[in-house]
Design a protein around this motif. Structure first.
Motif, PDB file in Angstrom:
ATOM      1  N   ASN A   1      18.372  10.429  15.146  1.00  0.00           N
ATOM      2  CA  ASN A   1      19.124   9.315  14.570  1.00  0.00           C
ATOM      3  C   ASN A   1      18.478   8.951  13.244  1.00  0.00           C
ATOM      4  OD1 ASN A   1      20.307   9.389  17.093  1.00  0.00           O
ATOM      5  ND2 ASN A   1      19.293   7.531  17.849  1.00  0.00           N
ATOM      6  N   TYR A   2      19.297   8.757  12.240  1.00  0.00           N
ATOM      7  CA  TYR A   2      18.760   8.356  10.931  1.00  0.00           C
ATOM      8  C   TYR A   2      19.543   7.156  10.416  1.00  0.00           C
ATOM      9  CZ  TYR A   2      17.729   8.204   5.955  1.00  0.00           C
ATOM     10  OH  TYR A   2      17.353   7.783   4.703  1.00  0.00           O
ATOM     11  N   TYR A   3      18.853   6.070  10.168  1.00  0.00           N
ATOM     12  CA  TYR A   3      19.483   4.915   9.523  1.00  0.00           C
ATOM     13  C   TYR A   3      18.913   4.705   8.135  1.00  0.00           C
ATOM     14  CZ  TYR A   3      21.870   3.795  13.813  1.00  0.00           C
ATOM     15  OH  TYR A   3      22.698   3.855  14.899  1.00  0.00           O
ATOM     16  N   THR A   4      17.593   4.876   8.020  1.00  0.00           N
ATOM     17  CA  THR A   4      16.973   4.603   6.732  1.00  0.00           C
ATOM     18  C   THR A   4      15.585   5.233   6.664  1.00  0.00           C
ATOM     19  OG1 THR A   4      16.497   2.840   5.150  1.00  0.00           O
ATOM     20  CG2 THR A   4      15.936   2.386   7.434  1.00  0.00           C
ATOM     21  N   SER A   5      15.034   5.222   5.475  1.00  0.00           N
ATOM     22  CA  SER A   5      13.660   5.694   5.273  1.00  0.00           C
ATOM     23  C   SER A   5      12.706   4.516   5.488  1.00  0.00           C
ATOM     24  CB  SER A   5      13.530   6.211   3.847  1.00  0.00           C
ATOM     25  OG  SER A   5      13.975   5.211   2.938  1.00  0.00           O
ATOM     26  N   GLN A   6      11.420   4.785   5.380  1.00  0.00           N
ATOM     27  CA  GLN A   6      10.410   3.738   5.474  1.00  0.00           C
ATOM     28  C   GLN A   6       9.416   3.936   4.341  1.00  0.00           C
ATOM     29  OE1 GLN A   6      10.294   1.352   7.837  1.00  0.00           O
ATOM     30  NE2 GLN A   6      12.125   2.160   8.809  1.00  0.00           N
ATOM     31  N   THR A   7       8.854   2.836   3.886  1.00  0.00           N
ATOM     32  CA  THR A   7       7.847   2.921   2.827  1.00  0.00           C
ATOM     33  C   THR A   7       6.588   2.206   3.307  1.00  0.00           C
ATOM     34  OG1 THR A   7       9.616   2.929   1.202  1.00  0.00           O
ATOM     35  CG2 THR A   7       7.413   2.406   0.389  1.00  0.00           C
ATOM     36  N   VAL A   8       5.462   2.886   3.204  1.00  0.00           N
ATOM     37  CA  VAL A   8       4.208   2.237   3.609  1.00  0.00           C
ATOM     38  C   VAL A   8       3.108   2.519   2.586  1.00  0.00           C
ATOM     39  CG1 VAL A   8       4.723   2.393   6.096  1.00  0.00           C
ATOM     40  CG2 VAL A   8       3.342   4.160   5.024  1.00  0.00           C
ATOM     41  N   GLY A   9       2.123   1.658   2.596  1.00  0.00           N
ATOM     42  CA  GLY A   9       0.969   1.837   1.716  1.00  0.00           C
ATOM     43  C   GLY A   9      -0.306   1.722   2.516  1.00  0.00           C
ATOM     44  N   GLU A  10      -1.387   1.785   1.792  1.00  0.00           N
ATOM     45  CA  GLU A  10      -2.712   1.669   2.380  1.00  0.00           C
ATOM     46  C   GLU A  10      -2.857   0.295   3.054  1.00  0.00           C
ATOM     47  OE1 GLU A  10      -7.179   1.643   0.400  1.00  0.00           O
ATOM     48  OE2 GLU A  10      -5.438   1.277  -0.834  1.00  0.00           O
ATOM     49  N   SER A  11      -3.514   0.261   4.180  1.00  0.00           N
ATOM     50  CA  SER A  11      -3.782  -1.034   4.817  1.00  0.00           C
ATOM     51  C   SER A  11      -4.813  -1.798   3.984  1.00  0.00           C
ATOM     52  CB  SER A  11      -4.340  -0.782   6.224  1.00  0.00           C
ATOM     53  OG  SER A  11      -5.099  -1.893   6.624  1.00  0.00           O
ATOM     54  N   LEU A  12      -4.521  -3.063   3.711  1.00  0.00           N
ATOM     55  CA  LEU A  12      -5.486  -3.860   2.940  1.00  0.00           C
ATOM     56  C   LEU A  12      -6.270  -4.801   3.848  1.00  0.00           C
ATOM     57  CD1 LEU A  12      -3.385  -4.657  -0.267  1.00  0.00           C
ATOM     58  CD2 LEU A  12      -4.968  -2.768   0.142  1.00  0.00           C
ATOM     59  N   ASN A  13      -5.898  -4.777   5.132  1.00  0.00           N
ATOM     60  CA  ASN A  13      -6.642  -5.586   6.104  1.00  0.00           C
ATOM     61  C   ASN A  13      -6.790  -7.051   5.704  1.00  0.00           C
ATOM     62  OD1 ASN A  13      -7.513  -4.492   8.531  1.00  0.00           O
ATOM     63  ND2 ASN A  13      -8.808  -3.030   7.423  1.00  0.00           N
ATOM     64  N   ASP A  14      -5.750  -7.598   5.090  1.00  0.00           N
ATOM     65  CA  ASP A  14      -5.854  -8.977   4.612  1.00  0.00           C
ATOM     66  C   ASP A  14      -4.952  -9.908   5.412  1.00  0.00           C
ATOM     67  OD1 ASP A  14      -3.407  -8.068   3.915  1.00  0.00           O
ATOM     68  OD2 ASP A  14      -3.576  -8.520   1.775  1.00  0.00           O
ATOM     69  N   GLY A  15      -4.511  -9.420   6.561  1.00  0.00           N
ATOM     70  CA  GLY A  15      -3.628 -10.246   7.385  1.00  0.00           C
ATOM     71  C   GLY A  15      -2.167 -10.088   7.017  1.00  0.00           C
TER      72      GLY A  15
ATOM     73  N   TYR B   1       7.949   7.205   2.726  1.00  0.00           N
ATOM     74  CA  TYR B   1       7.470   7.275   1.346  1.00  0.00           C
ATOM     75  C   TYR B   1       6.165   6.481   1.191  1.00  0.00           C
ATOM     76  CZ  TYR B   1      12.472   8.195   0.397  1.00  0.00           C
ATOM     77  OH  TYR B   1      13.746   8.687   0.387  1.00  0.00           O
ATOM     78  N   PRO B   2       5.283   6.978   0.291  1.00  0.00           N
ATOM     79  CA  PRO B   2       4.124   6.138  -0.067  1.00  0.00           C
ATOM     80  C   PRO B   2       4.577   5.034  -1.014  1.00  0.00           C
ATOM     81  CG  PRO B   2       4.033   8.259  -1.225  1.00  0.00           C
ATOM     82  CD  PRO B   2       5.273   8.297  -0.348  1.00  0.00           C
ATOM     83  N   ALA B   3       3.976   3.856  -0.877  1.00  0.00           N
ATOM     84  CA  ALA B   3       4.391   2.708  -1.690  1.00  0.00           C
ATOM     85  C   ALA B   3       4.117   2.919  -3.178  1.00  0.00           C
ATOM     86  CB  ALA B   3       3.682   1.454  -1.189  1.00  0.00           C
TER      87      ALA B   3
ATOM     88  N   ALA C   1      -4.594   0.873   9.376  1.00  0.00           N
ATOM     89  CA  ALA C   1      -3.863   2.143   9.421  1.00  0.00           C
ATOM     90  C   ALA C   1      -2.856   2.239   8.262  1.00  0.00           C
ATOM     91  CB  ALA C   1      -3.168   2.307  10.754  1.00  0.00           C
ATOM     92  N   TYR C   2      -1.950   1.301   8.164  1.00  0.00           N
ATOM     93  CA  TYR C   2      -0.936   1.351   7.094  1.00  0.00           C
ATOM     94  C   TYR C   2      -0.310  -0.021   6.966  1.00  0.00           C
ATOM     95  CZ  TYR C   2       1.646   2.054  11.360  1.00  0.00           C
ATOM     96  OH  TYR C   2       2.095   1.916  12.642  1.00  0.00           O
ATOM     97  N   ARG C   3       0.317  -0.237   5.815  1.00  0.00           N
ATOM     98  CA  ARG C   3       0.899  -1.547   5.523  1.00  0.00           C
ATOM     99  C   ARG C   3       2.377  -1.348   5.196  1.00  0.00           C
ATOM    100  NH1 ARG C   3      -1.751  -5.932   2.876  1.00  0.00           N
ATOM    101  NH2 ARG C   3      -0.441  -7.165   1.489  1.00  0.00           N
ATOM    102  N   GLY C   4       3.239  -2.115   5.819  1.00  0.00           N
ATOM    103  CA  GLY C   4       4.672  -1.997   5.548  1.00  0.00           C
ATOM    104  C   GLY C   4       4.996  -2.446   4.136  1.00  0.00           C
ATOM    105  N   SER C   5       6.014  -1.833   3.551  1.00  0.00           N
ATOM    106  CA  SER C   5       6.331  -2.173   2.175  1.00  0.00           C
ATOM    107  C   SER C   5       7.845  -2.059   1.944  1.00  0.00           C
ATOM    108  CB  SER C   5       5.569  -1.196   1.279  1.00  0.00           C
ATOM    109  OG  SER C   5       5.881  -1.410  -0.049  1.00  0.00           O
ATOM    110  N   VAL C   6       8.348  -2.868   1.022  1.00  0.00           N
ATOM    111  CA  VAL C   6       9.768  -2.791   0.686  1.00  0.00           C
ATOM    112  C   VAL C   6       9.931  -1.741  -0.401  1.00  0.00           C
ATOM    113  CG1 VAL C   6      11.616  -4.099  -0.443  1.00  0.00           C
ATOM    114  CG2 VAL C   6      10.244  -5.164   1.352  1.00  0.00           C
ATOM    115  N   ASN C   7      11.008  -0.983  -0.329  1.00  0.00           N
ATOM    116  CA  ASN C   7      11.268   0.011  -1.368  1.00  0.00           C
ATOM    117  C   ASN C   7      12.155  -0.607  -2.445  1.00  0.00           C
ATOM    118  OD1 ASN C   7      12.126   2.165  -2.923  1.00  0.00           O
ATOM    119  ND2 ASN C   7      12.029   3.591  -1.192  1.00  0.00           N
ATOM    120  N   PRO C   8      11.637  -0.829  -3.637  1.00  0.00           N
ATOM    121  CA  PRO C   8      12.406  -1.542  -4.663  1.00  0.00           C
ATOM    122  C   PRO C   8      13.578  -0.719  -5.213  1.00  0.00           C
ATOM    123  CG  PRO C   8      10.346  -0.719  -5.579  1.00  0.00           C
ATOM    124  CD  PRO C   8      10.311  -0.415  -4.110  1.00  0.00           C
TER     125      PRO C   8
END
Ligand code: BGP
Length: 464
Positions: free
Chosen positions: A291-305, A223-225, A323-330
């Protein structure tokens, strides 16, 4: 109006050799990278695990009692070829002969994974998947499996979760930490694994025209963040790198174009030798296992470390600057181990895979890791697991109603075993194995509440 599950649906369960068998150095078995690797401190190793090697008859009888139609397990490459190649070990061959016969005795369809994280250490010492000789060793190993078990095994899986081996080698304990340029090396290894898989598929079709074979990656919807267009683009990129690279190659024999452009941009492109693309094009799967355990959510990379982040699954520290930034799905709840629970994402995943490839699908893992408790009178109540499976199975039925061709569900795990990196207290099974992290006790098998629930579910072909 819901469509019913197909009449001969493969309800079953799943395990892997190194996580369930124990007997790590018995009867001529050679060491694997798992046996020789640095396992995580504070949790048990893989030497004894659930001792299925000695207790398989009891285990198969319990699976039969649950009503299993299929059992997905892996063969330890190092039992068959202790050195990865060369001499065959007859005692290793004999073990799986007996296991397969035992399954067939009860009418349980064996579904065999050839390689589930446990590369022979002798091959690793010569460079592992960086060395093209490992491709030949895998082909030889596949040939031996087809020769010995092809009369009884109709369903074959090549490599378990190749995408996780490449994306998360750290938590799987398969990363050579001395590598100077790990990403580049990993994508070269990935290429060799893809070639090895294609060769095994070609050989399977030549030697066993009745058999079916497929890949077994871990696939989950991305999913997109947010609805920000850049987040959707990042999600597309991550889906290509995490999911489609592996399946496009298995099915179409070509590198996914978005993933390839990422590899080029990062300088990770593998060396492709003459003839590789022909072999990759010739290897065709008959079905897709995933195999499916869960989905993933990512957003735009902000390149901020801070692009790296724990997302829905703790093996997956996701994110890559630029490339992309990991994100929690609320919107999602988490398991006790912090993995996001997303049954609806399961339906999306099934639909996405089927829409892209139009091949029959089988789910070879899905499940909930938890600290189950053995209570007085040998009772293990795991209503959370029942709820988890009810919700996921409902989504399979909805996907079937959407027209997706699904022919089996083999959740993780048939029986308690040792987690990849979180020990034996993280339990997934329908059958409890009485042991503690550092006290193996007698390894008694105890039916959990979910055992009885699953038995009923199978009996009614998915209606509870
Ligand atoms: C998958 C692997 C399995 C397994 C499962 C649960 O990635 O194919 O081998 O163990 O995940 O993961 P874990 O054991 O880390 O909880």
């Amino acid at each position: 109006q819901l469509k019913p599950f197909p009449k001969d649906f493969f309800w079953g369960g799943s395990t892997s050799a190194y996580q369930i068998e124990g007997a790590w150095n018995e009867d001529g078995k050679g060491p694997s990278v798992i046996d020789m690797g640095n396992h995580v401190d504070g949790v048990t190793d893989f030497k004894v695990t659930s001792d299925h090697y000695h207790m398989y008859k009891e285990d198969v009888a319990l699976m039969a009692e649950m009503g299993f139609k299929a059992y997905r397990f892996s063969i330890a490459w190092t039992r068959i070829y202790p050195q990865g190649a060369g001499e065959v070990n007859p005692k290793g061959l004999a073990f799986y002969d007996s296991l397969i016969d035992e399954l067939i005795k009860y009418g349980i369809e064996p579904i065999v994974t050839m390689y589930h994280f446990d590369l022979p250490y002798a091959l690793e010492e010569k460079g592992g998947w960086s060395n093209r000789a490992t491709i030949d060793a895998f082909e030889q190993y596949a040939k031996t499996l087809y020769e010995n078990y092809g009369d009884r095994v109709k369903y074959w899986l090549t490599i378990n979760e190749q995408n996780m081996l490449i994306l998360h080698p750290g938590s799987l304990g398969t990363l050579d930490t001395t590598l100077v340029d790990p990403q580049k090396t990993l994508y070269q290894q990935n290429h060799h694994m893809l070639v090895a898989q294609a060769k095994a598929m070609v050989l399977c079709h030549e030697m066993l025209p009745e058999a079916k074979i497929g890949p077994a990656p871990n696939i989950g919807v991305i999913y997109p963040a947010s609805s920000k267009p850049e987040d959707t683009l990042a999600a597309d990129n991550y889906a290509a790198i995490r999911n489609w690279l592996y399946l496009d190659m298995a099915v179409y024999g070509r590198y996914n174009h978005i993933a390839w452009s990422y590899l080029e941009e990062k300088g990770y492109t593998p060396v492709i030798e003459d003839g590789d693309m022909d072999i990759l094009a010739q290897g065709n799967p008959d079905f897709i296992a995933f195999n499916y355990y869960t989905s993933q959510t990512v957003g735009e990379s902000l390149n901020d470390g801070n692009d790296f982040s724990h997302t829905g699954d703790q093996h997956e520290i996701v994110g890559e600057p630029g490339a992309y930034r990991g994100s929690v799905n609320p919107n999602l709840q988490k398991t006790e181990f912090g993995w996001e629970i997303d049954p609806v994402g399961f339906r999306s995943t099934l639909r996405q895979i089927y829409s892209r490839y139009h091949l029959p699908l089988i789910v070879t893992e899905n499940g909930l890791g938890a600290f189950d408790k053995l209570e007085e009178g040998d009772v293990v109540n795991d209503p959370y697991r029942i709820e988890f499976f009810n919700k996921h199975i409902e989504q399979i039925q909805l996907a079937i109603t959407d027209g997706v061709d699904v022919f089996g569900f083999c959740p993780w795990s048939a029986i308690d075993l040792v987690s990849t990196h979180q020990g034996s207290s993280k339990r997934y099974g329908f059958i409890y194995v009485d042991r503690e992290e550092f006290d193996i006790k007698e390894l008694r098998r105890i039916r959990k509440q979910s055992f009885h629930w699953y038995q009923k579910l199978i009996e009614t072909n998915g209606e509870v």
